[in-house]
Design a protein around this motif. Structure first.
Motif, PDB file in Angstrom:
ATOM      1  N   ALA A 121       8.899   2.411  -9.837  1.00 49.06           N
ATOM      2  CA  ALA A 121       9.672   3.642  -9.716  1.00 49.06           C
ATOM      3  C   ALA A 121      10.893   3.611 -10.640  1.00 49.06           C
ATOM      4  N   LEU A 122      11.558   2.465 -10.747  1.00 52.12           N
ATOM      5  CA  LEU A 122      12.703   2.342 -11.657  1.00 52.12           C
ATOM      6  C   LEU A 122      12.272   2.609 -13.101  1.00 52.12           C
ATOM      7  N   VAL A 123      11.146   2.025 -13.500  1.00 45.19           N
ATOM      8  CA  VAL A 123      10.637   2.220 -14.856  1.00 45.19           C
ATOM      9  C   VAL A 123      10.351   3.698 -15.108  1.00 45.19           C
ATOM     10  N   ALA A 124       9.722   4.362 -14.154  1.00 44.77           N
ATOM     11  CA  ALA A 124       9.383   5.775 -14.322  1.00 44.77           C
ATOM     12  C   ALA A 124      10.634   6.638 -14.455  1.00 44.77           C
ATOM     13  N   VAL A 125      11.662   6.346 -13.657  1.00 48.78           N
ATOM     14  CA  VAL A 125      12.896   7.133 -13.721  1.00 48.78           C
ATOM     15  C   VAL A 125      13.558   6.986 -15.089  1.00 48.78           C
ATOM     16  N   CYS A 182       0.825  -1.208   0.000  1.00 45.90           N
ATOM     17  CA  CYS A 182       0.000   0.000   0.000  1.00 45.90           C
ATOM     18  C   CYS A 182       0.858   1.256   0.000  1.00 45.90           C
ATOM     19  N   TRP A 183       1.919   1.263   0.817  1.00 49.08           N
ATOM     20  CA  TRP A 183       2.794   2.425   0.850  1.00 49.08           C
ATOM     21  C   TRP A 183       3.480   2.637  -0.507  1.00 49.08           C
ATOM     22  N   LEU A 184       3.984   1.573  -1.088  1.00 46.68           N
ATOM     23  CA  LEU A 184       4.664   1.708  -2.384  1.00 46.68           C
ATOM     24  C   LEU A 184       3.684   2.134  -3.476  1.00 46.68           C
ATOM     25  N   ALA A 185       2.456   1.607  -3.436  1.00 49.82           N
ATOM     26  CA  ALA A 185       1.444   2.004  -4.422  1.00 49.82           C
ATOM     27  C   ALA A 185       1.086   3.472  -4.255  1.00 49.82           C
ATOM     28  N   LEU A 186       0.989   3.928  -2.996  1.00 49.50           N
ATOM     29  CA  LEU A 186       0.701   5.329  -2.749  1.00 49.50           C
ATOM     30  C   LEU A 186       1.828   6.216  -3.264  1.00 49.50           C
ATOM     31  N   PHE A 187       3.072   5.792  -3.024  1.00 50.27           N
ATOM     32  CA  PHE A 187       4.206   6.548  -3.556  1.00 50.27           C
ATOM     33  C   PHE A 187       4.160   6.617  -5.082  1.00 50.27           C
ATOM     34  N   ALA A 188       3.742   5.514  -5.716  1.00 53.39           N
ATOM     35  CA  ALA A 188       3.743   5.430  -7.182  1.00 53.39           C
ATOM     36  C   ALA A 188       2.843   6.478  -7.824  1.00 53.39           C
ATOM     37  N   LEU A 189       1.834   6.969  -7.101  1.00 48.94           N
ATOM     38  CA  LEU A 189       0.947   7.982  -7.663  1.00 48.94           C
ATOM     39  C   LEU A 189       1.665   9.301  -7.918  1.00 48.94           C
ATOM     40  N   GLY A 190       2.832   9.483  -7.279  1.00 47.41           N
ATOM     41  CA  GLY A 190       3.595  10.708  -7.504  1.00 47.41           C
ATOM     42  C   GLY A 190       4.716  10.565  -8.506  1.00 47.41           C
ATOM     43  N   LEU A 191       4.773   9.419  -9.199  1.00 46.14           N
ATOM     44  CA  LEU A 191       5.887   9.182 -10.123  1.00 46.14           C
ATOM     45  C   LEU A 191       5.917  10.161 -11.287  1.00 46.14           C
ATOM     46  N   ARG A 192       4.755  10.660 -11.675  1.00 47.42           N
ATOM     47  CA  ARG A 192       4.718  11.538 -12.838  1.00 47.42           C
ATOM     48  C   ARG A 192       5.461  12.845 -12.568  1.00 47.42           C
ATOM     49  N   ARG A 193       5.399  13.341 -11.330  1.00 46.95           N
ATOM     50  CA  ARG A 193       6.017  14.626 -11.002  1.00 46.95           C
ATOM     51  C   ARG A 193       7.408  14.476 -10.391  1.00 46.95           C
ATOM     52  N   TRP A 194       7.592  13.459  -9.561  1.00 48.08           N
ATOM     53  CA  TRP A 194       8.876  13.314  -8.857  1.00 48.08           C
ATOM     54  C   TRP A 194       9.405  11.888  -8.980  1.00 48.08           C
ATOM     55  N   PRO A 195       9.783  11.446 -10.149  1.00 51.07           N
ATOM     56  CA  PRO A 195      10.196  10.038 -10.305  1.00 51.07           C
ATOM     57  C   PRO A 195      11.427   9.678  -9.476  1.00 51.07           C
ATOM     58  N   ARG A 196      12.450  10.537  -9.477  1.00 52.86           N
ATOM     59  CA  ARG A 196      13.664  10.212  -8.733  1.00 52.86           C
ATOM     60  C   ARG A 196      13.428  10.250  -7.219  1.00 52.86           C
ATOM     61  N   GLY A 197      12.696  11.248  -6.758  1.00 48.59           N
ATOM     62  CA  GLY A 197      12.393  11.312  -5.331  1.00 48.59           C
ATOM     63  C   GLY A 197      11.563  10.129  -4.865  1.00 48.59           C
TER      64      GLY A 197
END
Length: 386
Positions: A102-106, A58-73
């Motif tokens: 997150a790796l894919v998004a970066v 759940c935490w990782l999925a929640l973080f993933a919602l911000g990948l579009r704006r802050w992929p590295r963070g």
């Protein structure tokens, strides 16, 4: 490349994949802190294990919602989350594979080196932690290190290949648009030169004819009473000059009204350009295009060109089939690809509205939408009789 749909899909796959991966690798067994009489550490129950694995997911999925704006963070934050769960002995496996999204998004954001360095450091760090604080055996640590390193390399290589392929397709589509723009400029220049040349010819023909006819009419007028035969001969010569001038003018008008359709003859060349992008393109024609008027031919060419450009840019297709049917009263063009445009990713904003307006201006109709295997554009344009 990082769209809202990507973040939603990444979050959903993380939410499902992380608990499944932990269950498969046996990492959902956390230390309960209890020691039995023989000194062995006991393990938690299945429900408790699932809760901890689900919490991490759940935490990782929640973080993933911000990948579009802050992929590295988000990548750093996700790795910290995994380490927190590992450090608390709540899960016992997973280093970089839980943060695959997150790796894919970066990488898609263009930060391949950052992803490679961060992932490599994380793999080594977790291996050292397992060998020391985690008190894992050497065989287990080496196996985990090899598996994580292999997974990291595979993800980076696969996403990089996909990103390069998409960029290549966009570049090819851009070159096609540039080439078409240059052809338009060249065509306008040629038309301007032709108009100048025709204006010269018209001037020469008309001025010469009027001058000659005027001379003979003057001669006829002067000799009309005294020498009627000479006046008749001058009138006859004036008539002959007028006939020759009419023939020359008809030839010039014929050039202006010439029924050639270079746009249709250029379709195969357009297909060759798209084939250079890696797509298989087939062009099939039924009927005779010789009688197709220039405005209709231009509209057909534009429909095919815009459809192929949309396929290259947005559909992710591997094959495109272009079919043209010519009849005495109508031209029908179909462009069918096997890409992902059928899911609604191609909309009117991609040039379909422009095609529809162009076809409607000639009294035709255009439809565009999901087909049997991908996206289909179909246009029917009437050929009006002169």
């Amino acid at each position: 490349m990082l769209t809202k749909n990507f973040t939603y899909v990444a979050a959903a796959l993380t939410l499902v994949g992380v608990p499944a991966g932990i269950a498969v690798t046996g990492g959902d067994m956390h230390l309960s802190g209890d020691v039995n009489l023989s000194g062995d550490v006991t393990r938690g129950g299945g429900l408790e294990n699932a809760i901890f694995a689900g919490t991490l997911a759940c935490w990782l999925a929640l973080f993933a919602l911000g990948l579009r704006r802050w992929p590295r963070g988000i990548l750093i934050l996700s790795l910290c989350g995994v380490f927190a769960m590992r450090g608390a002995l709540l899960v016992h496996s997973g280093a970089v594979w839980p943060v695959t999204a997150a790796l894919v998004a970066v990488v898609l954001a263009g930060h391949l080196r950052f992803a490679a360095v961060t992932g490599s450091v994380a793999v080594v760090w977790f291996a050292l932690w397992d060998a020391t604080a985690g008190q894992r055996s050497a065989d287990w640590v080496l196996g985990s290190l090899g598996g994580e390193a292999l997974w990291l390399a595979a993800v980076l290589a696969g996403v990089t290949a996909y990103r390069n392929s998409v960029r290549w397709r966009h570049e090819v589509a851009h070159r096609i648009a540039q080439d078409e723009s240059q052809r338009e400029i060249d065509a306008r220049r040629r038309r301007a030169e032709e108009r100048v040349e025709i204006a010269r010819d018209l001037h020469d023909v008309v001025s010469h004819t009027l001058a000659v006819v005027g001379v003979h009419l003057n001669v006829a007028l002067d000799a009309f009473d005294a020498e009627p035969e000479e006046a008749r001969a001058s009138m006859k010569l004036a008539q002959e000059v007028r006939n020759r001038a009419m023939t020359d003018l008809k030839s010039l008008v014929g050039v202006l009204r010439e029924g050639e359709v270079p746009a249709l003859e250029s379709l195969e060349g357009l297909a060759d350009q798209v084939r250079a992008a890696g797509l298989k393109v087939s062009v099939t024609e039924f009927g005779d295009p010789a009688d197709v008027p220039a405005p209709v031919a231009t509209a057909v060419y534009r429909v095919v060109q815009e459809s192929l450009t949309n396929t290259v840019r947005h559909a992710g297709a591997t094959r495109v089939v272009v079919t043209l049917r010519y009849s005495p009263t109508r031209v029908v063009v179909d462009v069918q690809d096997d890409g992902s445009g059928g899911d609604g990713s191609i909309v009117d904003g991609h040039g379909i509205a422009g095609m529809r307006e162009r076809v409607a201006a000639l009294g035709g109709a255009l439809t565009a939408g999901p087909g049997k295997t991908g996206f289909t554009v179909r246009a029917g344009i009437p050929i009006l009789a002169d």
